[in-house]
Design a protein around this motif. Structure first.
Motif, PDB file in Angstrom:
ATOM      1  N   LEU A 252       0.827  -1.212   0.000  1.00  0.00           N
ATOM      2  CA  LEU A 252       0.000   0.000   0.000  1.00  0.00           C
ATOM      3  C   LEU A 252       0.861   1.261   0.000  1.00  0.00           C
ATOM      4  O   LEU A 252       0.581   2.231  -0.714  1.00  0.00           O
ATOM      5  CB  LEU A 252      -0.929  -0.003   1.220  1.00  0.00           C
ATOM      6  N   ILE A 253       1.910   1.250   0.803  1.00  0.00           N
ATOM      7  CA  ILE A 253       2.747   2.443   0.934  1.00  0.00           C
ATOM      8  C   ILE A 253       3.476   2.764  -0.365  1.00  0.00           C
ATOM      9  O   ILE A 253       3.866   3.911  -0.611  1.00  0.00           O
ATOM     10  CB  ILE A 253       3.727   2.260   2.114  1.00  0.00           C
ATOM     11  N   GLU A 254       3.637   1.774  -1.230  1.00  0.00           N
ATOM     12  CA  GLU A 254       4.285   2.032  -2.512  1.00  0.00           C
ATOM     13  C   GLU A 254       3.429   2.903  -3.430  1.00  0.00           C
ATOM     14  O   GLU A 254       3.945   3.486  -4.384  1.00  0.00           O
ATOM     15  CB  GLU A 254       4.605   0.706  -3.212  1.00  0.00           C
ATOM     16  N   HIS A 255       2.129   3.003  -3.142  1.00  0.00           N
ATOM     17  CA  HIS A 255       1.266   3.858  -3.966  1.00  0.00           C
ATOM     18  C   HIS A 255       1.453   5.307  -3.537  1.00  0.00           C
ATOM     19  O   HIS A 255       1.493   5.611  -2.345  1.00  0.00           O
ATOM     20  CB  HIS A 255      -0.199   3.445  -3.803  1.00  0.00           C
ATOM     21  N   PRO A 256       1.577   6.241  -4.467  1.00  0.00           N
ATOM     22  CA  PRO A 256       1.860   7.645  -4.106  1.00  0.00           C
ATOM     23  C   PRO A 256       0.766   8.302  -3.265  1.00  0.00           C
ATOM     24  O   PRO A 256       1.027   9.319  -2.609  1.00  0.00           O
ATOM     25  CB  PRO A 256       1.993   8.335  -5.469  1.00  0.00           C
ATOM     26  N   ALA A 257      -0.434   7.736  -3.245  1.00  0.00           N
ATOM     27  CA  ALA A 257      -1.522   8.337  -2.463  1.00  0.00           C
ATOM     28  C   ALA A 257      -1.414   8.027  -0.978  1.00  0.00           C
ATOM     29  O   ALA A 257      -2.083   8.666  -0.165  1.00  0.00           O
ATOM     30  CB  ALA A 257      -2.875   7.851  -2.980  1.00  0.00           C
ATOM     31  N   VAL A 258      -0.567   7.049  -0.621  1.00  0.00           N
ATOM     32  CA  VAL A 258      -0.551   6.533   0.749  1.00  0.00           C
ATOM     33  C   VAL A 258       0.711   6.969   1.494  1.00  0.00           C
ATOM     34  O   VAL A 258       1.827   6.758   1.022  1.00  0.00           O
ATOM     35  CB  VAL A 258      -0.647   4.995   0.738  1.00  0.00           C
ATOM     36  N   ILE A 259       0.500   7.572   2.665  1.00  0.00           N
ATOM     37  CA  ILE A 259       1.615   7.905   3.558  1.00  0.00           C
ATOM     38  C   ILE A 259       1.858   6.772   4.544  1.00  0.00           C
ATOM     39  O   ILE A 259       2.992   6.343   4.750  1.00  0.00           O
ATOM     40  CB  ILE A 259       1.343   9.214   4.334  1.00  0.00           C
ATOM     41  N   GLU A 260       0.778   6.307   5.175  1.00  0.00           N
ATOM     42  CA  GLU A 260       0.881   5.241   6.167  1.00  0.00           C
ATOM     43  C   GLU A 260      -0.282   4.284   5.993  1.00  0.00           C
ATOM     44  O   GLU A 260      -1.347   4.662   5.486  1.00  0.00           O
ATOM     45  CB  GLU A 260       0.852   5.799   7.593  1.00  0.00           C
ATOM     46  N   LEU A 281      -3.835   9.176   3.891  1.00  0.00           N
ATOM     47  CA  LEU A 281      -3.546   9.644   2.534  1.00  0.00           C
ATOM     48  C   LEU A 281      -2.571  10.810   2.518  1.00  0.00           C
ATOM     49  O   LEU A 281      -2.506  11.610   3.462  1.00  0.00           O
ATOM     50  CB  LEU A 281      -4.845  10.065   1.842  1.00  0.00           C
ATOM     51  N   ALA A 282      -1.830  10.898   1.445  1.00  0.00           N
ATOM     52  CA  ALA A 282      -0.931  12.024   1.221  1.00  0.00           C
ATOM     53  C   ALA A 282      -1.739  13.272   0.876  1.00  0.00           C
ATOM     54  O   ALA A 282      -2.904  13.195   0.461  1.00  0.00           O
ATOM     55  CB  ALA A 282       0.041  11.696   0.092  1.00  0.00           C
ATOM     56  N   SER A 283      -1.094  14.408   1.035  1.00  0.00           N
ATOM     57  CA  SER A 283      -1.746  15.678   0.711  1.00  0.00           C
ATOM     58  C   SER A 283      -2.165  15.695  -0.757  1.00  0.00           C
ATOM     59  O   SER A 283      -1.420  15.264  -1.645  1.00  0.00           O
ATOM     60  CB  SER A 283      -0.782  16.839   0.993  1.00  0.00           C
ATOM     61  N   GLY A 284      -3.379  16.172  -0.998  1.00  0.00           N
ATOM     62  CA  GLY A 284      -3.879  16.255  -2.366  1.00  0.00           C
ATOM     63  C   GLY A 284      -4.753  15.102  -2.786  1.00  0.00           C
ATOM     64  O   GLY A 284      -5.315  15.117  -3.888  1.00  0.00           O
ATOM     65  N   TYR A 285      -4.872  14.072  -1.936  1.00  0.00           N
ATOM     66  CA  TYR A 285      -5.723  12.928  -2.246  1.00  0.00           C
ATOM     67  C   TYR A 285      -6.922  12.905  -1.299  1.00  0.00           C
ATOM     68  O   TYR A 285      -6.799  13.275  -0.126  1.00  0.00           O
ATOM     69  CB  TYR A 285      -4.945  11.619  -2.111  1.00  0.00           C
ATOM     70  N   GLN A 286      -8.041  12.449  -1.805  1.00  0.00           N
ATOM     71  CA  GLN A 286      -9.247  12.311  -0.999  1.00  0.00           C
ATOM     72  C   GLN A 286      -9.771  10.886  -1.100  1.00  0.00           C
ATOM     73  O   GLN A 286      -9.764  10.288  -2.181  1.00  0.00           O
ATOM     74  CB  GLN A 286     -10.332  13.294  -1.460  1.00  0.00           C
ATOM     75  N   GLY A 287     -10.211  10.376   0.037  1.00  0.00           N
ATOM     76  CA  GLY A 287     -10.731   9.020   0.054  1.00  0.00           C
ATOM     77  C   GLY A 287     -12.063   8.912  -0.681  1.00  0.00           C
ATOM     78  O   GLY A 287     -12.960   9.728  -0.486  1.00  0.00           O
ATOM     79  N   CYS A 288     -12.185   7.918  -1.548  1.00  0.00           N
ATOM     80  CA  CYS A 288     -13.425   7.690  -2.293  1.00  0.00           C
ATOM     81  C   CYS A 288     -13.426   6.240  -2.755  1.00  0.00           C
ATOM     82  O   CYS A 288     -12.421   5.528  -2.666  1.00  0.00           O
ATOM     83  CB  CYS A 288     -13.524   8.628  -3.489  1.00  0.00           C
ATOM     84  N   ALA A 307      -4.356 -11.799  -0.812  1.00  0.00           N
ATOM     85  CA  ALA A 307      -3.714 -10.898   0.154  1.00  0.00           C
ATOM     86  C   ALA A 307      -4.140  -9.443   0.024  1.00  0.00           C
ATOM     87  O   ALA A 307      -3.619  -8.596   0.741  1.00  0.00           O
ATOM     88  CB  ALA A 307      -2.190 -10.995   0.015  1.00  0.00           C
ATOM     89  N   TYR A 308      -5.079  -9.150  -0.867  1.00  0.00           N
ATOM     90  CA  TYR A 308      -5.462  -7.747  -1.013  1.00  0.00           C
ATOM     91  C   TYR A 308      -6.500  -7.373   0.043  1.00  0.00           C
ATOM     92  O   TYR A 308      -7.264  -8.228   0.515  1.00  0.00           O
ATOM     93  CB  TYR A 308      -5.989  -7.480  -2.423  1.00  0.00           C
ATOM     94  N   PRO A 309      -6.570  -6.108   0.466  1.00  0.00           N
ATOM     95  CA  PRO A 309      -7.564  -5.701   1.473  1.00  0.00           C
ATOM     96  C   PRO A 309      -8.966  -5.614   0.869  1.00  0.00           C
ATOM     97  O   PRO A 309      -9.196  -4.862  -0.073  1.00  0.00           O
ATOM     98  CB  PRO A 309      -7.065  -4.327   1.917  1.00  0.00           C
ATOM     99  N   ARG A 310      -9.888  -6.386   1.412  1.00  0.00           N
ATOM    100  CA  ARG A 310     -11.265  -6.342   0.933  1.00  0.00           C
ATOM    101  C   ARG A 310     -11.992  -5.099   1.444  1.00  0.00           C
ATOM    102  O   ARG A 310     -12.983  -4.668   0.867  1.00  0.00           O
ATOM    103  CB  ARG A 310     -12.013  -7.614   1.341  1.00  0.00           C
ATOM    104  N   GLU A 311     -11.503  -4.543   2.544  1.00  0.00           N
ATOM    105  CA  GLU A 311     -12.065  -3.302   3.066  1.00  0.00           C
ATOM    106  C   GLU A 311     -10.932  -2.305   3.290  1.00  0.00           C
ATOM    107  O   GLU A 311      -9.852  -2.676   3.754  1.00  0.00           O
ATOM    108  CB  GLU A 311     -12.810  -3.534   4.383  1.00  0.00           C
ATOM    109  N   ILE A 312     -11.193  -1.055   2.946  1.00  0.00           N
ATOM    110  CA  ILE A 312     -10.233   0.033   3.166  1.00  0.00           C
ATOM    111  C   ILE A 312     -10.962   1.181   3.842  1.00  0.00           C
ATOM    112  O   ILE A 312     -12.033   1.600   3.382  1.00  0.00           O
ATOM    113  CB  ILE A 312      -9.588   0.504   1.850  1.00  0.00           C
ATOM    114  N   GLU A 313     -10.393   1.659   4.916  1.00  0.00           N
ATOM    115  CA  GLU A 313     -10.962   2.812   5.615  1.00  0.00           C
ATOM    116  C   GLU A 313      -9.906   3.913   5.654  1.00  0.00           C
ATOM    117  O   GLU A 313      -8.764   3.682   6.081  1.00  0.00           O
ATOM    118  CB  GLU A 313     -11.374   2.431   7.035  1.00  0.00           C
TER     119      GLU A 313
END
Length: 350
Positions: A252-260, A281-288, A307-313
């Motif tokens: 997940l952290i490898e995606h530019p939208a994710v900080i932690e 999320l990193a600055s400039g991204y909004q959860g949707c 191994a993928y997350p079926r739910e993301i919050e």
């Protein structure tokens, strides 16, 4: 209470010399608070036991203060936690440009080091960062050593620090070969620098025969190094598979939208547990919903189908200890409480 004997200082010196590679010409700074074991052992005791000056900053951690201290004091040898390093990465060029080329080596402890952090430090700062593993009871015992020559693989916590024999134990207390996950243990009979003798006035259940059981799930690699899977209570069982949260978090952290990110197993009647991710999320991204699906596919492409997350919050912050370690159990407890509340809510009849 934990008793730390005087002879532990010899082990502290070994870590500073072999893993941190502290040299006479270094300007050393350990970002850890001295109230945390890593700070007390390796920001205070270890460097001073080698006759080396150490650095302290009286103030809260920030990207600006970190860059300012490194620049002003000419820090060449840095140690800290992945949490702090991810904040530096989020700052991007604002942090990296002024200090690129200043650091000789960087060490990380407190939780596993994500591959994305390793790549960023190499590409943006021109420095090698290595992962180190330990516990308050043991000090640091498993490291990718800056001061010793050995293979270094992404995702591996490294090799036993000299003076320790680290093994992987199965459920029957047998030492496991490479490729089989088990509990990280210290062979106390063959670890002359293992100084932990138990808690004062309290039985130590982690002592089983000649072994100290860490409670962490790991896996031995063919070359003798050991890879961290997760705390035993953090490992997720989903549809018959065992999944370490660290692998999913790293993807997940490898995606530019994710900080932690923090990943847990959420109780599920069909799969035992389903994988749920909490994402900052990193600055400039909004959860949707669209970003949720993008992140799911991102993980599936990097790991495997189950191994993928079926739910993301999406959350503003993650629960951590004062030393920066993720507290996944808080998220698990919140999920269980949420499920119980939903089950207890009466449904109105039409």
């Amino acid at each position: 209470p934990l008793e730390v004997p005087l002879r532990a200082i010899v082990a502290f010196q070994g870590y500073m010399r072999d893993a941190v590679d502290l040299r006479p010409g270094d300007h050393f700074w350990n970002l850890a608070d001295p109230g945390w074991a890593y700070g007390l052992y390796y920001a205070v005791t270890g460097p001073l036991a080698l006759g080396h000056a150490t650095t302290f900053y009286d103030g809260p951690f920030s990207v600006d203060s970190c860059a300012r201290v490194i620049d002003k004091l000419g820090i060449t040898n840095l140690a800290g936690s992945p949490t702090a390093y991810r904040l530096l990465i989020a700052a991007g060029k604002d942090f990296s440009t002024p200090i690129k080329g200043r650091l000789r080596v960087v060490s990380s402890a407190g939780e596993p080091l994500n591959p994305e952090v390793i790549r960023w430090f190499a590409d943006e700062l021109g420095v090698t960062i290595h992962d180190h593993y330990g516990q308050t009871e043991l000090g640091m015992v498993l490291c990718n050593h800056h001061g010793l020559q050995h293979p270094v693989h992404p995702g591996s916590a490294g090799f036993a620090i000299p003076g320790h024999r680290i093994v992987v134990l199965g459920e029957q207390g047998n030492e496991l070969p490479a490729g089989q996950p088990g509990i990280l243990a210290v062979d106390r009979e063959q670890s002359p620098l293992c100084w932990f003798g138990g808690y004062h006035g309290v039985p130590t259940k982690a002592f089983v025969g000649k072994y100290y059981l860490s409670g962490d799930t790991v896996e031995l690699n063919p070359d003798g190094s050991i890879s961290f899977v997760g705390r035993s209570d953090d490992v997720i069982t989903t549809s018959g598979y065992r999944v370490g949260p660290f692998d999913v978090e790293s993807a997940l952290i490898e995606h530019p939208a994710v900080i932690e990110a923090a990943v847990i197993g959420k109780p599920d009647p069909e799969r035992t547990e389903l994988i749920k991710a909490f994402v900052v999320l990193a600055s400039g991204y909004q959860g949707c919903a669209e970003l949720e699906e993008t992140l799911r596919q991102h993980v599936r492409q990097r790991l495997y189908a189950h191994a993928y997350p079926r739910e993301i919050e999406f959350v503003s912050e993650l629960p951590k200890t004062p030393s920066g370690k993720l507290q996944r159990f808080i998220l698990r407890n919140q999920e269980v409480a949420r499920q119980h509340a939903q089950q207890a809510t009466p449904v109105s009849a039409c």
